[in-house]
Write an enzyme that holds these catalytic residues in place. Structure first.
Site, short mmCIF file in Angstrom:
data_model
loop_
_atom_site.label_atom_id
_atom_site.label_comp_id
_atom_site.label_asym_id
_atom_site.label_seq_id
_atom_site.Cartn_x
_atom_site.Cartn_y
_atom_site.Cartn_z
N SER A 191 18.52 -16.38 -43.48
CA SER A 191 19.79 -16.42 -44.21
C SER A 191 20.10 -15.04 -44.78
O SER A 191 19.19 -14.27 -45.08
CB SER A 191 19.71 -17.43 -45.36
OG SER A 191 18.97 -16.90 -46.45
N ASP A 192 21.38 -14.72 -44.88
CA ASP A 192 21.73 -13.55 -45.68
C ASP A 192 21.30 -13.84 -47.11
O ASP A 192 21.17 -15.00 -47.51
CB ASP A 192 23.23 -13.28 -45.60
CG ASP A 192 23.58 -11.85 -45.95
OD1 ASP A 192 22.73 -11.14 -46.55
OD2 ASP A 192 24.70 -11.41 -45.63
N TRP A 193 21.08 -12.81 -47.88
CA TRP A 193 20.49 -12.97 -49.21
C TRP A 193 21.43 -13.76 -50.12
O TRP A 193 22.54 -13.31 -50.43
CB TRP A 193 20.16 -11.60 -49.79
CG TRP A 193 18.73 -11.18 -49.51
CD1 TRP A 193 17.80 -10.80 -50.44
CD2 TRP A 193 18.05 -11.12 -48.25
NE1 TRP A 193 16.59 -10.52 -49.83
CE2 TRP A 193 16.71 -10.72 -48.49
CE3 TRP A 193 18.42 -11.40 -46.94
CZ2 TRP A 193 15.77 -10.56 -47.48
CZ3 TRP A 193 17.48 -11.25 -45.92
CH2 TRP A 193 16.19 -10.84 -46.20
N GLY B 73 22.66 -16.55 -49.12
CA GLY B 73 23.62 -17.19 -48.22
C GLY B 73 23.26 -18.60 -47.80
O GLY B 73 23.98 -19.20 -47.00
#
Length: 805
Positions: A228-230, A232
């Site tokens: 995941s994006d941070w 996200g």
């Protein structure tokens, strides 16, 4: 499963905790079973491993590393071999810093020139972006560590990026926004890929089975992990179910416990968790060994590589009367703050603490030029300064040629905010007008990671663009200015005359929740060429100190061959571009689309037979009725050119179709057949989508939920919440007025409420956020009770998480 025996020895808690970070950058270990952790770090164009306190916006210091040119710069090289060579060097620094996965490259499509993060992305064209990204992946992974292409997918704006919904049709999704990722995955075979913050057609990217399983795994054969994006990860359980493997950063056990409870309740099968853990372990075991031993990298050698990359990416935009290259001993005045304090990278999570930074004024003494002086000329942050302007004008009178270093400042382009316009800072253009009164021979040396409007371009004899060229860009540019190298870059994005000319002008950024991609396929040059919109500089454009002639085209269904000749007096490289066009098809499509390219170096007078292959992407379109790639039968033009608007050779080839019927009702899609998509009606967009436009308005009753952004508190029912919004907005506006946007405030301002739980390492749990939301929605007592109860529960969970080793 590859690690079934090992997984059988793990407890349910150990397995669930494996699927979330240990801290901000690391995965969890299971010491009793010998499972190591790995380190992930930012760094599309240089390793950003933070030595102290971790933060996602790059505000805290990181370990020194080589700052290479950004992706937007490297894309201008159109040189896949150079990109792979640079990335191998990047991997050496990863290993020396014990970084196992590098979070990059970024290959989101440059839908609008205003996206604040465009400097991190390659191109407006998915084919070019994909080929460059595949080379990055190959170079990095040669050394046993992994690349992590991002942000998958349809992430084209920074405004409310964690709370917006990208609404688009399936064909546009596949042909424009996924093709680059497809090429990177199929050809580069990355071991990791990062999911985007946003929703795609109503579903968060990190929990979209369509994106993560049906396309990424089942169609493309991806066998790595999805990170995941941070912050996200919206619903961790749904993400794991859909195919996500690693939620970052840690939530202090909060979401891990949610996953455990979901397995125990039967909401998700333990077999699915086992599958994700097995896939994660496979990547960990592949990338961990590379960083076990202590290594160092050659700082000077890597700096030289950064310069080589910058040299191959410089774009010569204008050169009237051959004012460039500068003659030996030329009498020059150097004007512009960027010549002393270079603009060489973007802002945000990609910021690299470079090992060595060259500036023009530090090294210009090493070049055969008669420098009459230097003047900063303008205030870097945009403030008017009459004294600086006057000083620069006086200096310009003393020189034969002025080297004027201008461009976008650091905070014009940054993660966390989009640009408001395409103009250069006003004080720079005012300075240019003043200098033209003193000296007409001005060579503009541009810096910046995205297009700018250039109403002044007709008044100067030369413009040369280094983009964001990294720590060694100053020497690369001076070598180009003096003719030691021949500029060979070509623009990887179009430069329109005015922002109003851009295809997404009416649709970017999102309005409330929905980012509606009404322009469809018509992004960048696909729009300008089809709708016959003139541009300042077209996609694929770039001049040279020599000239090239294209002759003798021969085409087949599989390739195009032609002769390329350097007809000038200087050695140089040309980027030959292959476009495919079907102008009388039943299925609407842009006038021409890039389907191949090759960079060719030729000595003066040399000729070479050049071959460009036509691959499986050359003639296909995605059929929304059959839900697969199809080919429309008929005659296609194979166009060979020096840019998207400079087609030198054309031949026709007959292609057999796959037999699918036209999936479109032409009557409702006239704007898409013509390419005139500036005013797409609701009816036309719905015809393209195949369903009604989803309601993107914020809650009509004034309530806020977990996925609403904090910036929406201006209409909150709680007076305190509205006051907090007013204070935050005041801080944001004041910092922007000073030319120094507060990135921390911007990140929080655009973040959904759930992001508070996802980005605080467990200090604030999701239950606590639900309490905060109750308070924001006017139920103070109820919310405060939840907040207190959640606080004590979170402390217990964090203690348990600390023991999970």
């Amino acid at each position: 499963m590859k690690y079934q025996e090992l997984i059988s020895k793990m407890t349910l808690e150990e397995k669930c905790y494996m699927l979330s970070g240990k801290d901000f950058w690391q995965t969890r270990t299971v010491k009793r079973l010998g499972i190591p952790g790995i380190f992930l770090a930012d760094g599309p164009h240089g390793v950003r491993k933070q030595a102290g306190a971790a933060d996602q916006l790059g505000l805290n210091a990181s370990i020194p590393a080589t700052c290479f040119p950004t992706a937007a710069t490297m894309a201008n090289s159109w040189d896949v071999d150079l990109a792979e060579e640079m990335s191998e060097t990047l991997a050496e620094e990863m290993i020396s810093q014990k970084v196992n996965i590098l979070l990059g490259p970024g290959l989101n499509i440059k839908r609008s020139p205003l996206c604040g993060r465009n400097f991190e992305y390659f191109s407006e064209d998915p084919y070019l972006a994909g080929k460059m990204a595949a080379s990055y992946v190959k170079g990095i992974q040669k050394k046993g560590v992994s690349s992590c292409p991002k942000h998958y997918a349809v992430n084209s704006q920074e405004l409310r990026r964690m709370a917006s919904d990208s609404v688009l049709d399936e064909r546009t999704l596949r042909e424009i926004y996924l093709t680059g990722f497809e090429i990177a995955v199929r050809e580069g075979k990355p071991k990791a890929i990062m999911s985007a913050y946003n929703r795609v057609n109503g579903v968060y990217a990190n929990e979209s089975k369509h994106l993560l399983r049906e396309i990424l795994v089942d169609e493309w054969g991806f066998d790595g992990i999805v990170v995941s994006d941070w912050g996200g990860s919206n619903d961790h359980v749904a993400g794991v179910e859909a195919g996500a493997h690693l939620e970052m950063p840690t939530t202090g056990g909060d979401s891990d416990e949610e996953l455990i409870a979901a397995v125990k309740s039967g909401m998700i099968s333990e077999a699915v968790v086992d599958e994700r853990v097995d896939e994660l372990l496979s990547v960990i075991m592949q990338v961990y060994p590379a960083t076990e031993n202590e290594t160092e990298f050659d700082v000077a050698e890597h700096h030289a590589m950064a310069q080589k990359a910058a040299e191959g990416s410089i774009v010569l935009l204008k050169n009237d009367k051959h004012i460039l290259p500068l003659k030996s001993g030329a009498k020059v005045a150097v004007i512009g703050d960027f010549a002393k304090n270079p603009r060489y990278q973007g802002a945000g999570s990609s910021v690299v603490n470079c090992t060595k930074l060259e500036s023009t004024m530090d090294i210009i003494k090493d070049f055969d030029l008669d420098v009459v002086g230097f003047s900063a000329g303008y205030d870097r942050m945009g403030k008017p300064d009459e004294a600086l302007k006057k000083e620069a004008a006086e200096l310009a009178k003393k020189a034969d040629i002025v080297l004027l270093y201008i461009g976008l400042d650091e905070l014009s382009e940054s993660e966390g905010l989009d640009r408001m316009h395409m103009k250069l800072p006003k004080n720079q253009t005012v300075l240019l007008k003043e200098l033209l009164k003193a000296n007409k021979n001005i060579v503009v040396v541009l810096s910046g990671g995205a297009p700018v409007e250039m109403p002044w371009a007709d008044h100067v004899p030369a413009i040369i663009h280094g983009y964001l060229s990294g720590q060694a860009g100053a020497a690369a540019m001076l070598k180009a200015l003096t003719g030691q190298i021949n500029p060979c870059g070509k623009l990887s994005e179009s430069y329109p005359f005015h922002y109003e000319d851009t295809p997404a002008f009416h649709y970017f950024p999102s309005k409330e929740r929905n980012a509606e991609y009404r322009e469809g396929l018509y992004v960048g040059y696909r729009y300008y060429t089809t709708a016959n919109i003139p541009v300042r500089y077209p996609f694929g454009y770039g001049l040279s100190y020599t000239a090239f002639k294209y002759t003798d085209l021969a085409v087949s269904n599989e390739k195009a061959e032609f002769t390329l000749t350097n007809t000038g007096s200087a050695d140089g490289a040309e980027v030959a571009q292959l476009y495919v066009s079907m102008q009388n098809g039943k299925v609407f499509r842009p006038l021409r689309e890039l389907k191949g390219f090759k960079k060719v170096f030729l000595k003066a007078g040399e000729s070479r037979r050049v071959t460009i292959e036509l691959d499986d992407k050359a003639f296909r379109y995605f059929d929304v009725k059959t839900n697969q790639w199809e080919i429309e039968g008929g005659d296609y033009q194979i166009q060979i050119g020096a840019s998207s608007e400079d087609i030198r050779l054309t031949a026709t080839v007959a292609i057999a179709g796959s037999g699918a019927k036209n999936p479109y009702d032409n009557d409702n899609l006239s704007c898409y057949y013509s390419g005139n998509i500036k005013e797409v009606t609701d009816a036309s967009f719905e015809a393209l989508l195949g369903h009604t436009i989803p309601d993107g308005k914020w809650n009509s009753d004034g309530s806020l939920d977990l996925n609403d952004a904090i910036c929406q508190m201006y209409y909150a029912k709680s007076r305190i919440a509205r006051l907090v919004w007013k204070i935050m907005t005041g801080i944001k506006n004041k910092s922007e007025a000073k030319g120094k946007p507060n990135l921390n405030v911007l990140f929080i301002y655009n973040m959904p409420f759930r992001g508070i739980a996802k980005m605080t390492g467990g200090a604030v749990s999701m239950d606590m956020v639900r309490g905060i939301l109750d308070m924001v929605n006017g139920h103070f007592g109820k919310g405060f009770g939840k907040l207190v109860k959640g606080f004590f529960a979170a402390r217990k969970t964090m203690k348990k998480a600390g023991r999970m080793e």
